[in-house]
Write a protein that holds these residues in place. Structure first.
Motif: not given
Lengths: 959, 258
Positions: A543, A546, A592-596, A598, A631, A634, A636, A679, A684, A704-705, B15-19, B21, B24
């Motif tokens: 964003x 920075x 494709x996934x965008x991880x938090x 950095x 990481x 954790x 998935x 989601x 938030x 969240x999953x 704990x589990x970071x699931x993005x 996505x 496709x």
């Protein structure tokens, strides 16, 4: 008791009033204050200038988006626009224009429509017999056009222009073997249908306009010809002229029924001194300016990619008038050519260039090449020829140019097909950044800190004074001269972060940066190597927060057929391509996934999973790989294979390979996966629970999953079709809940947020649209209130569900989003009528009671009513209807009360919504006058009464 | 701006970071397959006319469309306000005339497999209920759409007519005007008043006017409670209030039902 009951009633009434008021609406004085709409038509397929009145300012366009519209040639704005059904049934096959009428052939020859060009209303519409349209033309007789002829695969019909009634219809002879391709009329009472048996002969049939009688039917040998449309044209007094690249020569045949030639006259190109470029199929172009008269006897012959000739047919002789050798590209219809970026006008009769007709135009370096050009010629007052040109480029842009090259307007028609978008915060100004930098830097001594503080304070003061000076300076100038134009240079974030950069990706491959406040396009960038069936995904990797690192967006472009993917990395504020080189991706990408996470430059890490289930990271510096290894356990992800009905979950290993941990197979024979919704990652949730009427708390199940999977039955019979919804944990593969809506079918629209899922489907039993809401609760106690883990949640959530009737079909649906999630949520529903309804989520609450009780009243629950209502006061876009809404993008602003909304489809509409009203800023209608006058009045009243009291006391003392 | 990047506790420690996505794998939209079964068979025409009383048709037809079951079938309005939607297979449809300015009621049109038509009122709850409407359709606009809420404007009359203000202003007027009407300079009158005030006031040592006023206020409140004159009016007022509130209540229920 009666009093108590009455009190309750009053209370209820009051609550209802409060509820009613809580629903936001637009006030009339807010129109256009923070919202804007842009209307588009799409990529132009046919275009005609309205020339029947000299002063007419209309240009008619029929587009590939099934839109027929009239544009103002002075401003580029729409006079009127008609949006037909999308898909092949609304496809516009032909546009004919005569006088006040425009004739359209729609839906592969299914419908014939005539429009009144002035009013924009329909004259008539008739149904044609079969859907195999070939060609339509206007038929004139004795200088007036009264009919329109429509040629289909096996029939030809003639219709009156005035009311659409059929004059006659005839079957075409031998339509099984002969491929009738075109129809021609020269204005002399005959209609010619031209057909071909490829590599054998041409069939020419002349019909009488009056009764459809066949005047002449003849076959002409043409073993070298395969397609009439591609290599033939009619010129002059009804002469069919064809070109053959093999011989190479021109062939001519006189269509006139009095002539009885059985052979085509061959004229070798060599005899004219001409040569065809190797491997090039020559093209003939003729022009018929008025359908009641014959075509011009001059025509174009294209012999090579950049070799055009203007030829003339004169008494059986062909004369070369001009050779346009250095021409880059030549466009049909009118006699002009375009050389680099010049347009010149040439006289068709002599081939000479007309004086003062050069038009120079500068192409946008970020746009595409010119594709088509439409010319509007006119006679000037001194009888010389003037003209205007409408240039259409590859990126679907229309540019209207006037001599000697002044651009009158441009329309970015690529924006009619926005695929995906993001809203990016604007950067801070230099001074703001300086201030921010002060807090970011490490301290180096007390004195320097103090010094820095003072200097930044000084900078602020300076900025403020200059702002004041500008205000003062502007105030002296008349209103019209003050321009607050937004350019890339003066872009900066406003106090509440309400102004953002809208980065829009269109199907044509053109990217746009649009200022959300005004709607002006600040940058555009055309990617010319985008495949036509590409899928796009836009991600914000860094964003603007920075500084001094520039913001960075990544666009994933995937070819749907091959699965091969390319990345385009760019700066979302300026639109420039980034210096960062994206990785080459030789394998098809599945996910494709965008991880938090950095990297050291604050760019978020993008993971790409290829078809070998190998993972690559972008950026892939050492730092990133190290973080990923830490990481990995954790991380998935899930894959969906809708063709196999399979959902599978994977885990990342430390060596960046993957491991399948779960799989759910949905039997393909019964149902298929329609969509999978997770989601939004930037959502938030402020409150973890809901306070009940008895002051206990019902905790929300905030996983969240969680994924919502929508399935539809393969059986489409209305008694047996169903819609299924499966809530599945994306990490463990655990099915949380499953619901089936019987006697229902899609299209299903779904919104998944917080602890609820709202979806809409068509009930085949009751023939109506229905909404259903599922809410998940943990119960009265939280299992682990600090952390949510999918792996450690033993209790299944409580599931509540309720359904409602919705009195309209819907196009798309999205939920509002605010920065902290304190504001109540609304659903934004795009309706086919063009309205965007803001429906409070409160109405879609499975806890709405059927019988009102003390507790439900305490909780502010609305009693259950089966039908949801559509109130036009809830339309956030009032009368600014938006055609074919395809998506609604919501984005939080710096104000908690405010959510920015962009709806896109054929049109683009941007506005702000306040789901819980503007609780954190003073409202627009805040009455400063009242407050200050009351204060003043009170002040004076106290002064006066004080004085009076003093006088009175004094008087009393004297007494 | 660092606070913007702060992720709530709940999410940060997941704990589990699931993005979640983007999938496709291409998915087909639903309606294509569902529609294909209906392509065979006869196609019919829905006809009708839309009328906006008092407005020339040229002024609104160019922005109007006829939508049949959402955007399943689309028709356009002729310059005289009449319309025909072609190519509609047999079935039951909701026909709406849509313009951004005028409001039209939707009508349900049933077409039998033989092409017999009938029009009836749309009722989503009792779907089989038949209240016949004329066919060919005659759809009359019920006026322009109301998109805007009224601003709560502030006017002197609103302010003055407010019951709270009335309740405050009237006693004030009495307090201010009464001493003017009754001659306070007259010693007899004064005595009388003082007497009456002393009756109300338990401690007569405080001569302050303002305090006297407040006392008077509280005193009058007490007296009105005991006063016999108000007794008669009270129940009536109460009844009226109750009736009012019930009316309001029923109005609200109506609005929910809509």
């Amino acid at each position: 008791r009666a009093a108590a009951a009455m009190a309750k009633l009053i209370l209820l009434w009051l609550k209802c009033i409060i509820l009613y008021n809580a629903v936001d609406a637009v006030f009339e004085d807010q129109v256009g204050k923070f919202d804007w709409r842009q209307q588009y038509v799409g990529k132009v397929r046919f275009s005609h200038f309205d020339t029947h009145v000299q002063s007419s300012k209309k240009v008619l366009v029929a587009t590939e988006n099934n839109v027929f519209a009239a544009l103002n040639t002075r401003t580029g704005e729409l006079f009127w626009r008609h949006v037909d059904k999308s898909g092949p049934e609304g496809n516009i096959d032909a546009l004919l224009h005569h006088g006040q009428d425009a004739i359209l052939v729609v839906g592969n020859g299914r419908l014939l429509r005539s429009w009144d060009v002035n009013v924009g209303g329909l004259n008539w519409e008739i149904v044609l017999d079969s859907g195999s349209f070939q060609k339509a033309c206007l038929v004139g007789q004795q200088g007036t056009v009264k009919h329109v002829a429509v040629l289909e695969k096996n029939i030809i019909s003639l219709h009156y222009l005035s009311n659409g009634h059929q004059k006659w219809i005839e079957n075409l002879p031998d339509s099984e073997t002969v491929d009738y391709q075109t129809v021609y009329s020269g204005g002399n009472g005959e209609v010619y249908a031209l057909g071909i048996v490829p590599h054998s002969h041409i069939v020419i049939i002349a019909y009488s306009t009056d009764d459809g009688e066949i005047i002449k039917q003849i076959s002409v040998e043409a073993p070298w010809l395969s397609n009439i449309v591609a290599s033939c044209a009619v010129i002059g007094q009804g002469v069919l002229i064809c070109v053959d690249s093999a011989t190479p020569s021109l062939y001519m045949y006189n269509l006139n029924p009095n002539m009885d030639d059985l052979q085509m006259t061959q004229i070798p190109l060599q005899s004219l001194g001409l040569e065809v470029a190797p491997d090039f199929q020559p093209v003939l172009v003729s022009h018929q300016p008025n359908s009641a008269h014959q075509p011009l006897s001059e025509f174009f012959l294209q012999l090579g990619p950049d070799n055009f000739l203007l030829l003339q047919f004169n008494n059986g002789q062909i004369v070369t008038l001009r050779d346009f050798k250095p021409v880059r590209k030549l466009f049909s219809i009118f006699l002009f050519h375009i050389q680099k970026h010049y347009i010149n006008l040439f006289s068709a009769e002599t081939g000479r260039r007309l004086l003062d007709t050069t038009l120079i135009f500068v192409m946008d370096p970020n746009g595409g090449k010119p594709e088509k050009i439409y010319i509007q010629p006119f006679l000037k007052k001194d009888d010389s020829v003037g003209y205007r040109a409408m240039v259409q480029t590859e990126d679907h842009t229309l540019t209207f140019i006037q001599q000697p090259g002044r651009v009158m307007w441009t329309r970015e028609e690529a924006l009619s097909d926005v695929v995906t978008m993001e809203m990016v915060d604007l950067p801070l100004t230099g001074t703001q950044a300086e201030l921010e930098g002060e807090f970011g830097k490490k301290a180096d001594g007390l004195m320097s800190m103090v010094f820095k503080r003072l200097s930044s304070q000084l900078i602020l003061l300076q900025a403020w004074i200059s702002h004041l000076w500008k205000l003062f300076y502007d105030a002296r100038k008349p209103r019209s001269q003050v321009k607050n134009e937004v350019t890339i240079e003066n872009l900066s974030r406003d106090e509440f972060n309400l102004q953002k950069m809208m980065v829009m990706v269109t199907a044509s491959g053109k990217l746009f940066g649009i200022d959300s406040k005004t709607g002006s396009i600040l940058w555009r960038h055309y990617l010319n190597d985008v495949p036509s069936n590409a899928a796009f995904k836009l991600m914000v990797q860094r964003t603007t927060a920075h500084f001094p690192h520039p913001p960075q967006c990544t666009l994933l472009i995937k070819d749907k057929d091959t699965g091969l993917t390319t990345l385009h990395v760019f700066n979302p504020i300026f639109g420039k391509k980034s210096h960062v080189t994206p990785p080459a991706l030789p394998q098809p990408i599945l996910q494709s996934l965008l991880l938090p996470l950095m990297d050291q430059d604050y760019a978020k890490v993008l993971l790409l999973v290829d078809d070998q289930y190998k993972v690559s990271a972008f950026p892939s510096t050492k730092n990133v790989l190290q973080q990923l290894q830490e990481m990995a356990s954790s991380i998935f992800f899930y894959l969906v294979d809708s063709s196999q009905g399979r959902l599978s979950g994977y885990r990342l290993r430390t060596d960046l390979s993957t491991e399948q941990i779960w799989e759910v197979v949905i039997p393909m024979e019964i149902q298929r996966i329609v969509s999978v919704k997770g989601k939004r990652p930037n959502e938030h949730v402020h409150s973890q629970g809901r306070v009940m009427g008895d002051r206990s708390v019902l905790y929300k199940y905030l996983n969240p999953n969680l994924l919502a999977v929508v399935t539809e039955s393969t059986d489409t019979h209305q008694e047996r079709s169903f819609v299924g919804i499966i809530l599945i944990d994306g990490v463990t593969g655990r099915i949380i809940h499953e619901a089936v809506q019987r006697k229902a079918r899609g299209p299903v629209h779904i919104v998944h947020s917080e602890n609820w899922v709202v979806y809409e489907y068509w009930s085949t039993k009751s023939r109506r649209n229905e909404f259903s809401v599922i809410e998940l609760y943990e119960g009265m106690e939280l299992y682990n209130s600090t952390v949510f883990s999918s792996l450690d949640r033993p209790h299944a959530p409580q599931v509540l569900q309720q359904s409602y009737i919705f009195p309209s079909a819907i196009s798309t649906m999205e939920a509002t989003l605010t920065e902290k999630g304190i504001t109540s949520r609304h659903l934004l529903i795009g309706l086919p009528s063009g309205g965007i309804l803001s429906l409070p989520k409160m109405f879609l609450d499975p806890r709405r009671p059927e019988i009102v009780s003390e507790q439900s009243r305490e909780e502010n629950l609305i009693p259950y009513a089966p039908e949801l209502m559509i109130r036009t006061e809830w339309f956030i876009n009032y009368n600014q209807s938006i055609s074919r809404v395809r998506g609604i993008h919501t984005s939080p602003s710096g104000l908690e009360s405010t959510c920015l909304v962009v709806a896109y489809g054929l049109d683009i509409y941007q506005t702000r919504v306040y789901p819980s009203k503007q609780f954190d800023v003073l409202k627009d209608d805040y009455d400063y006058m009242l407050i200050s006058s009351v204060l003043l009045a009170l002040f004076f009243a106290t002064m006066i009464s004080k004085r009076l009291a003093e006088v009175k006391l004094l008087n009393r003392a004297w007494r | 701006m660092w606070h913007r990047e702060r992720i709530p506790l709940l999410l940060a420690f997941v704990q589990s970071v699931l993005v979640v996505g983007w999938c496709f794998t291409e998915m087909e939209a639903g309606p294509g397959a569902a529609m294909s079964t209906q392509t065979n068979g006869d196609r019919f025409k829905i006809e009708g006319r839309a009328i906006v009383p008092g407005v020339k048709t040229q002024d609104w037809v160019s922005t109007a469309r006829v939508l049949v079951d959402g955007e399943e079938h689309v028709g356009f309005l002729r310059t005289d306000g009449s319309f025909a939607v072609n190519d509609v297979p047999s079935g039951s449809y909701v026909v709406e005339v849509v313009t951004p300015t005028y409001r039209f009621e939707a009508v349900r049109v049933d077409i039998t497999s033989k092409g017999k038509m009938r029009a009836r009122l749309v009722n989503y709850i009792k779907t089989s209920e038949v209240i016949r409407q004329p066919y060919p359709l005659q759809i009359r606009s019920s006026g322009p759409h109301s998109y805007f809420m009224k601003r709560e404007t502030w006017g002197w009359t609103d302010f003055l007519m407010n019951p709270m203000v009335m309740m405050m202003v009237l006693p004030l007027l009495i307090i201010v005007l009464l001493p003017k009407v009754v001659n306070t300079n007259d010693p007899e009158m004064r005595k009388e008043m003082e007497q009456s005030m002393n009756m109300l006031n338990p401690n007569p040592e405080l001569p302050d006017v303002s305090e006297l006023m407040t006392k008077l206020f509280s005193g009058s409140k007490g007296s009105s409670k005991a006063g016999s004159s108000s007794k008669g009016t009270r129940p009536a007022a109460k009844r009226r209030a109750k009736k009012l509130s019930m009316q309001n209540n029923s109005a609200d229920l109506d609005s929910w039902d809509q």
